[in-house]
Design a protein around this motif. Structure first.
Motif, PDB file in Angstrom:
ATOM      1  N   VAL A   1       0.651 -49.007   2.607  1.00 56.53           N
ATOM      2  CA  VAL A   1       0.021 -49.920   2.057  1.00 56.53           C
ATOM      3  C   VAL A   1      -1.553 -50.101   2.444  1.00 56.53           C
ATOM      4  O   VAL A   1      -1.881 -50.158   3.654  1.00 56.53           O
ATOM      5  CB  VAL A   1       0.649 -51.283   2.378  1.00 56.53           C
ATOM      6  CG1 VAL A   1      -0.279 -52.485   1.651  1.00 56.53           C
ATOM      7  CG2 VAL A   1       2.079 -51.440   2.194  1.00 56.53           C
ATOM      8  N   GLU A   2      -2.442 -49.660   1.472  1.00 58.54           N
ATOM      9  CA  GLU A   2      -3.819 -49.786   1.576  1.00 58.54           C
ATOM     10  C   GLU A   2      -4.480 -51.017   1.388  1.00 58.54           C
ATOM     11  O   GLU A   2      -3.860 -51.881   0.908  1.00 58.54           O
ATOM     12  CB  GLU A   2      -4.385 -48.570   0.751  1.00 58.54           C
ATOM     13  CG  GLU A   2      -4.011 -47.035   0.760  1.00 58.54           C
ATOM     14  CD  GLU A   2      -3.363 -46.916  -0.342  1.00 58.54           C
ATOM     15  OE1 GLU A   2      -2.929 -45.774  -0.810  1.00 58.54           O
ATOM     16  OE2 GLU A   2      -2.411 -47.903  -1.006  1.00 58.54           O
ATOM     17  N   SER A   3      -5.636 -51.269   2.005  1.00 57.11           N
ATOM     18  CA  SER A   3      -6.350 -52.388   2.042  1.00 57.11           C
ATOM     19  C   SER A   3      -7.713 -52.200   2.374  1.00 57.11           C
ATOM     20  O   SER A   3      -7.903 -51.060   3.110  1.00 57.11           O
ATOM     21  CB  SER A   3      -5.623 -53.534   2.729  1.00 57.11           C
ATOM     22  OG  SER A   3      -5.800 -53.387   4.362  1.00 57.11           O
ATOM     23  N   GLY A   4      -8.616 -53.171   1.809  1.00 59.15           N
ATOM     24  CA  GLY A   4     -10.012 -52.970   2.584  1.00 59.15           C
ATOM     25  C   GLY A   4     -10.959 -52.558   1.187  1.00 59.15           C
ATOM     26  O   GLY A   4     -12.171 -52.650   1.624  1.00 59.15           O
TER      27      GLY A   4
ATOM     28  N   LEU B   1     -11.399 -49.111   5.133  1.00 57.86           N
ATOM     29  CA  LEU B   1     -10.147 -49.122   4.478  1.00 57.86           C
ATOM     30  C   LEU B   1      -8.984 -48.926   5.467  1.00 57.86           C
ATOM     31  O   LEU B   1      -9.056 -48.379   6.390  1.00 57.86           O
ATOM     32  CB  LEU B   1      -9.999 -47.888   3.247  1.00 57.86           C
ATOM     33  CG  LEU B   1     -11.055 -47.843   2.525  1.00 57.86           C
ATOM     34  CD1 LEU B   1     -10.675 -46.729   1.535  1.00 57.86           C
ATOM     35  CD2 LEU B   1     -11.116 -49.247   1.592  1.00 57.86           C
ATOM     36  N   SER B   2      -7.966 -49.536   5.489  1.00 61.62           N
ATOM     37  CA  SER B   2      -6.529 -49.518   6.224  1.00 61.62           C
ATOM     38  C   SER B   2      -5.468 -49.028   5.511  1.00 61.62           C
ATOM     39  O   SER B   2      -5.521 -49.216   4.148  1.00 61.62           O
ATOM     40  CB  SER B   2      -6.412 -50.825   7.076  1.00 61.62           C
ATOM     41  OG  SER B   2      -7.762 -51.330   7.600  1.00 61.62           O
ATOM     42  N   CYS B   3      -4.683 -48.354   6.263  1.00 62.31           N
ATOM     43  CA  CYS B   3      -3.533 -47.951   5.568  1.00 62.31           C
ATOM     44  C   CYS B   3      -2.427 -48.266   6.564  1.00 62.31           C
ATOM     45  O   CYS B   3      -2.262 -47.439   7.813  1.00 62.31           O
ATOM     46  CB  CYS B   3      -3.685 -46.442   5.363  1.00 62.31           C
ATOM     47  SG  CYS B   3      -2.009 -45.561   4.760  1.00 62.31           S
TER      48      CYS B   3
ATOM     49  N   THR C   1      -1.121 -46.918  11.861  1.00 66.67           N
ATOM     50  CA  THR C   1      -2.251 -47.608  10.939  1.00 66.67           C
ATOM     51  C   THR C   1      -3.468 -46.557  11.023  1.00 66.67           C
ATOM     52  O   THR C   1      -3.625 -45.887  12.085  1.00 66.67           O
ATOM     53  CB  THR C   1      -2.656 -48.728  11.253  1.00 66.67           C
ATOM     54  OG1 THR C   1      -1.503 -49.824  11.479  1.00 66.67           O
ATOM     55  CG2 THR C   1      -3.657 -49.229  10.469  1.00 66.67           C
TER      56      THR C   1
ATOM     57  N   TYR D   1      -7.463 -45.558   9.713  1.00 68.65           N
ATOM     58  CA  TYR D   1      -8.452 -46.475   8.732  1.00 68.65           C
ATOM     59  C   TYR D   1      -9.497 -45.182   8.481  1.00 68.65           C
ATOM     60  O   TYR D   1      -9.334 -44.099   8.835  1.00 68.65           O
ATOM     61  CB  TYR D   1      -9.068 -47.140  10.126  1.00 68.65           C
ATOM     62  CG  TYR D   1      -8.421 -47.929  10.890  1.00 68.65           C
ATOM     63  CD1 TYR D   1      -7.708 -47.704  11.943  1.00 68.65           C
ATOM     64  CD2 TYR D   1      -8.001 -49.146  10.302  1.00 68.65           C
ATOM     65  CE1 TYR D   1      -6.810 -48.468  12.754  1.00 68.65           C
ATOM     66  CE2 TYR D   1      -7.189 -50.245  11.070  1.00 68.65           C
ATOM     67  CZ  TYR D   1      -6.750 -49.977  12.179  1.00 68.65           C
ATOM     68  OH  TYR D   1      -5.926 -50.551  12.817  1.00 68.65           O
TER      69      TYR D   1
ATOM     70  N   THR E   1      -6.209 -48.207  -3.400  1.00 70.62           N
ATOM     71  CA  THR E   1      -7.285 -49.482  -3.258  1.00 70.62           C
ATOM     72  C   THR E   1      -8.490 -49.012  -4.107  1.00 70.62           C
ATOM     73  O   THR E   1      -9.021 -48.068  -3.685  1.00 70.62           O
ATOM     74  CB  THR E   1      -7.480 -50.182  -1.877  1.00 70.62           C
ATOM     75  OG1 THR E   1      -8.399 -51.106  -2.052  1.00 70.62           O
ATOM     76  CG2 THR E   1      -8.033 -48.998  -0.890  1.00 70.62           C
TER      77      THR E   1
END
Length: 124
Positions: free
Chosen positions: A5-8, A20-22, A78, A80, A118
Motif C-alpha cells: 500500500v503506497e501513500s504520500g 512516498l511510503s509503501c 516499509t 520510502y 499513488t
C-alpha cells in the motif's frame, strides 16, 4: 493476501519535495528486494529506484540520482522514497513493487507484487 500500500503522493511545485511510503502486509517482505517505478500518461512504466535486503545494495535510475533517496525501516516492511528537487517531468503514478527472488531490479517483469499506485503531480 499479500498487499503493498503506497501513500504520500500529491501536488507539489517544481523544486519541492515529497516522501512516498509503501507498507507491506507481511513480515516476509523484509527479505524481498523492493522497488519504485513510475508511469506517466502514454508512457511505459519505468524504473525509479530499488533496495535489496540480501546485500544492502541500492539502485537508482539516472534521471533521479542525487534527487531521490530510497530507504526502508528496520523491520524491513516499509520502504520510502524521498523525492527532492522535483521537476514537472517527475509527474506520474508511482508504484511500489516487491521481488521474492534474487535478480535484476530494473524491469517490471522482475517483480512479483505491486501496489495500487499513488499520484505525484509537479507543477511548473
Amino acid at each position: 493476501q499479500v498487499q503493498l500500500v503506497e501513500s504520500g503522493g500529491g501536488l507539489v511545485q517544481a523544486g519541492g519535495s515529497l516522501r512516498l511510503s509503501c507498507a507491506a502486509s507481511e513480515r516476509t517482505f523484509s527479505r524481498y528486494a523492493m522497488g519504485w517505478f513510475r508511469q506517466a500518461p502514454g508512457k511505459e512504466r519505468e524504473f525509479v529506484a530499488a533496495i535489496r535486503w540480501s546485500d544492502g545494495r541500492i539502485y537508482y535510475a539516472d534521471s533521479v540520482k542525487g534527487r531521490f533517496t530510497i530507504s526502508r525501516d528496520n523491520a524491513g516492511i516499509t520502504v520510502y522514497l524521498q523525492m527532492n528537487s522535483l521537476k514537472p517531468e517527475d509527474t506520474a503514478i508511482y508504484y511500489c513493487a516487491a521481488q521474492k527472488g534474487y535478480g535484476g531490479v530494473s524491469y517490471p517483469a522482475q517483480y512479483d507484487y505491486w501496489g495500487q499506485g499513488t499520484q505525484v503531480t509537479v507543477s511548473s
